[in-house]
Design a protein around this motif. Structure first.
Motif, mmCIF file in Angstrom:
data_model
loop_
_atom_site.group_PDB
_atom_site.id
_atom_site.type_symbol
_atom_site.label_atom_id
_atom_site.label_comp_id
_atom_site.label_asym_id
_atom_site.label_seq_id
_atom_site.Cartn_x
_atom_site.Cartn_y
_atom_site.Cartn_z
ATOM 1 N N TRP A 97 12.617 2.395 14.572
ATOM 2 C CA TRP A 97 11.189 2.516 14.283
ATOM 3 C C TRP A 97 10.653 3.914 14.576
ATOM 4 C CZ3 TRP A 97 9.365 -1.426 11.589
ATOM 5 C CH2 TRP A 97 10.003 -2.657 11.696
ATOM 6 N N THR A 98 11.519 4.852 14.979
ATOM 7 C CA THR A 98 11.038 6.175 15.381
ATOM 8 C C THR A 98 10.428 6.969 14.230
ATOM 9 O OG1 THR A 98 13.261 7.117 15.134
ATOM 10 C CG2 THR A 98 12.623 6.371 17.342
ATOM 11 N N SER A 99 10.771 6.647 12.982
ATOM 12 C CA SER A 99 10.171 7.373 11.859
ATOM 13 C C SER A 99 9.091 6.547 11.157
ATOM 14 C CB SER A 99 11.251 7.790 10.855
ATOM 15 O OG SER A 99 11.909 6.653 10.337
ATOM 16 N N ALA A 100 8.656 5.475 11.792
ATOM 17 C CA ALA A 100 7.628 4.619 11.196
ATOM 18 C C ALA A 100 6.255 5.286 11.236
ATOM 19 C CB ALA A 100 7.568 3.281 11.935
ATOM 20 N N TRP A 101 5.464 4.959 10.233
ATOM 21 C CA TRP A 101 4.050 5.319 10.227
ATOM 22 C C TRP A 101 3.298 4.208 10.934
ATOM 23 C CZ3 TRP A 101 2.391 9.896 8.291
ATOM 24 C CH2 TRP A 101 3.283 10.604 7.491
ATOM 25 N N VAL A 102 2.237 4.553 11.641
ATOM 26 C CA VAL A 102 1.441 3.537 12.314
ATOM 27 C C VAL A 102 -0.032 3.699 11.968
ATOM 28 C CG1 VAL A 102 3.041 3.232 14.248
ATOM 29 C CG2 VAL A 102 1.185 4.890 14.445
ATOM 30 N N ALA A 103 -0.732 2.582 11.978
ATOM 31 C CA ALA A 103 -2.191 2.558 11.859
ATOM 32 C C ALA A 103 -2.714 2.048 13.194
ATOM 33 C CB ALA A 103 -2.619 1.632 10.723
ATOM 34 N N CYS A 104 -3.776 2.660 13.669
ATOM 35 C CA CYS A 104 -4.303 2.311 14.995
ATOM 36 C C CYS A 104 -5.796 2.038 14.922
ATOM 37 C CB CYS A 104 -4.078 3.455 15.976
ATOM 38 S SG CYS A 104 -2.358 3.907 16.198
ATOM 39 N N ASP A 105 -6.247 1.164 15.797
ATOM 40 C CA ASP A 105 -7.669 1.083 16.082
ATOM 41 C C ASP A 105 -7.841 1.792 17.428
ATOM 42 O OD1 ASP A 105 -7.155 -0.735 18.189
ATOM 43 O OD2 ASP A 105 -7.891 -2.471 17.095
ATOM 44 N N PRO A 106 -9.015 1.861 17.992
ATOM 45 C CA PRO A 106 -9.162 2.628 19.243
ATOM 46 C C PRO A 106 -8.323 2.130 20.424
ATOM 47 C CG PRO A 106 -11.299 2.315 18.226
ATOM 48 C CD PRO A 106 -10.321 1.479 17.442
ATOM 49 N N GLN A 107 -7.885 0.872 20.380
ATOM 50 C CA GLN A 107 -7.153 0.318 21.520
ATOM 51 C C GLN A 107 -5.649 0.163 21.321
ATOM 52 O OE1 GLN A 107 -10.128 -1.447 20.433
ATOM 53 N NE2 GLN A 107 -11.212 -0.142 21.880
ATOM 54 N N ARG A 108 -5.168 0.070 20.058
ATOM 55 C CA ARG A 108 -3.767 -0.315 19.887
ATOM 56 C C ARG A 108 -3.256 -0.007 18.487
ATOM 57 N NH1 ARG A 108 -4.189 -6.242 17.877
ATOM 58 N NH2 ARG A 108 -6.243 -6.028 16.994
ATOM 59 N N ILE A 109 -1.966 -0.200 18.316
ATOM 60 C CA ILE A 109 -1.347 -0.116 17.001
ATOM 61 C C ILE A 109 -1.618 -1.424 16.266
ATOM 62 C CG2 ILE A 109 0.880 -0.050 15.782
ATOM 63 C CD1 ILE A 109 1.857 1.850 17.999
ATOM 64 N N ILE A 110 -2.145 -1.310 15.039
ATOM 65 C CA ILE A 110 -2.463 -2.508 14.257
ATOM 66 C C ILE A 110 -1.608 -2.630 12.991
ATOM 67 C CG2 ILE A 110 -4.805 -2.720 15.129
ATOM 68 C CD1 ILE A 110 -5.725 -1.420 12.425
ATOM 69 N N GLY A 111 -0.830 -1.588 12.679
ATOM 70 C CA GLY A 111 0.012 -1.642 11.496
ATOM 71 C C GLY A 111 1.198 -0.715 11.626
ATOM 72 N N VAL A 112 2.303 -1.103 11.003
ATOM 73 C CA VAL A 112 3.536 -0.321 11.052
ATOM 74 C C VAL A 112 4.143 -0.321 9.649
ATOM 75 C CG1 VAL A 112 5.839 -0.142 12.070
ATOM 76 C CG2 VAL A 112 3.948 -1.034 13.444
ATOM 77 N N GLY A 113 4.524 0.862 9.169
ATOM 78 C CA GLY A 113 5.156 0.966 7.858
ATOM 79 C C GLY A 113 6.364 1.876 7.909
ATOM 80 N N LEU A 114 7.379 1.553 7.126
ATOM 81 C CA LEU A 114 8.618 2.316 7.135
ATOM 82 C C LEU A 114 9.197 2.317 5.730
ATOM 83 C CD1 LEU A 114 10.497 3.700 9.244
ATOM 84 C CD2 LEU A 114 11.610 1.489 9.534
ATOM 85 N N SER A 115 9.677 3.487 5.287
ATOM 86 C CA SER A 115 10.362 3.559 3.996
ATOM 87 C C SER A 115 11.676 4.310 4.170
ATOM 88 C CB SER A 115 9.494 4.249 2.942
ATOM 89 O OG SER A 115 9.444 5.640 3.144
ATOM 90 N N HIS A 116 12.600 4.013 3.267
ATOM 91 C CA HIS A 116 13.895 4.693 3.208
ATOM 92 C C HIS A 116 14.200 4.899 1.732
ATOM 93 C CE1 HIS A 116 14.626 3.870 7.435
ATOM 94 N NE2 HIS A 116 14.292 2.611 7.223
ATOM 95 N N ALA A 117 14.578 6.111 1.358
ATOM 96 C CA ALA A 117 14.895 6.426 -0.038
ATOM 97 C C ALA A 117 13.748 5.958 -0.925
ATOM 98 C CB ALA A 117 16.241 5.839 -0.441
ATOM 99 N N ASP A 118 13.998 5.004 -1.846
ATOM 100 C CA ASP A 118 12.963 4.523 -2.762
ATOM 101 C C ASP A 118 12.399 3.156 -2.361
ATOM 102 O OD1 ASP A 118 15.340 3.177 -3.306
ATOM 103 O OD2 ASP A 118 14.975 3.064 -5.459
ATOM 104 N N VAL A 119 12.618 2.753 -1.114
ATOM 105 C CA VAL A 119 12.279 1.398 -0.671
ATOM 106 C C VAL A 119 11.212 1.391 0.416
ATOM 107 C CG1 VAL A 119 13.217 -0.701 0.376
ATOM 108 C CG2 VAL A 119 14.617 0.623 -1.208
ATOM 109 N N VAL A 120 10.178 0.573 0.221
ATOM 110 C CA VAL A 120 9.266 0.219 1.312
ATOM 111 C C VAL A 120 10.018 -0.858 2.079
ATOM 112 C CG1 VAL A 120 7.068 -0.842 1.941
ATOM 113 C CG2 VAL A 120 7.176 0.746 0.002
ATOM 114 N N SER A 121 10.598 -0.479 3.206
ATOM 115 C CA SER A 121 11.445 -1.417 3.937
ATOM 116 C C SER A 121 10.661 -2.301 4.892
ATOM 117 C CB SER A 121 12.550 -0.675 4.694
ATOM 118 O OG SER A 121 11.992 0.254 5.587
ATOM 119 N N ASP A 122 9.539 -1.817 5.377
ATOM 120 C CA ASP A 122 8.717 -2.588 6.312
ATOM 121 C C ASP A 122 7.256 -2.219 6.144
ATOM 122 O OD1 ASP A 122 10.517 -4.056 8.467
ATOM 123 O OD2 ASP A 122 11.470 -2.119 8.050
ATOM 124 N N LEU A 123 6.413 -3.236 6.129
ATOM 125 C CA LEU A 123 4.965 -3.042 6.202
ATOM 126 C C LEU A 123 4.410 -4.260 6.922
ATOM 127 C CD1 LEU A 123 2.449 -1.421 5.598
ATOM 128 C CD2 LEU A 123 2.321 -2.540 3.370
#
Length: 136
Positions: free
Chosen positions: A32-58
């Motif tokens: 998860w070290t290259s994941a993108w994150v979305a945050c609100d003021p208190q915490r991480i609320i979303g995590v996204g990860l892609s590899h090559a041409d694939v959205v592997s996690d959202l």
């Protein structure tokens, strides 16, 4: 990383909990070290990860679904895929996850194949989207 894992596992459990096991669902051993994150003021609320041409996690925390974090993360992942030179993005989700399938479809993703998942007793849905300069 603990906050990333907590967000992913909360989303996994809310979406798929009890469908094929009574055990709590785990985020697995993804890097998860290259994941993108979305945050609100208190915490991480979303995590996204892609590899090559694939959205592997959202994954969006259940308490934050419908607030725009998924849309923002998906746009970043699509841009990341395009920056790698791909014109078609790919992703897959599980057939019972109607909410995610609808989310992706409303953002231009098209279901192209449904088939049995390789390890759990559910069907997988493959989706694709024209991305980057070829996007319509």
């Amino acid at each position: 990383m603990a906050a990333v894992i907590e967000c992913v596992e909360a989303s996994l459990e809310a979406t798929y909990g009890g469908l094929w096991t009574s055990e709590p669902l785990k985020a697995g051993d993804d890097d998860w070290t290259s994941a993108w994150v979305a945050c609100d003021p208190q915490r991480i609320i979303g995590v996204g990860l892609s590899h090559a041409d694939v959205v592997s996690d959202l994954w969006i925390h259940p308490s934050a679904q419908g607030l725009g974090a998924g849309t923002a993360l998906l746009a970043v992942l699509e841009s990341e895929i395009a920056s790698r030179g791909f014109t078609i993005g790919r992703l897959r989700c599980l057939e019972p996850n109607v909410r995610s399938r609808s989310f992706y479809a409303s953002r231009g993703w098209v279901e192209v194949r449904i088939y049995p998942h390789e390890t759990i007793p559910l069907n997988t849905v493959d989706m694709t989207k024209l991305i980057g300069s070829q996007e319509k």
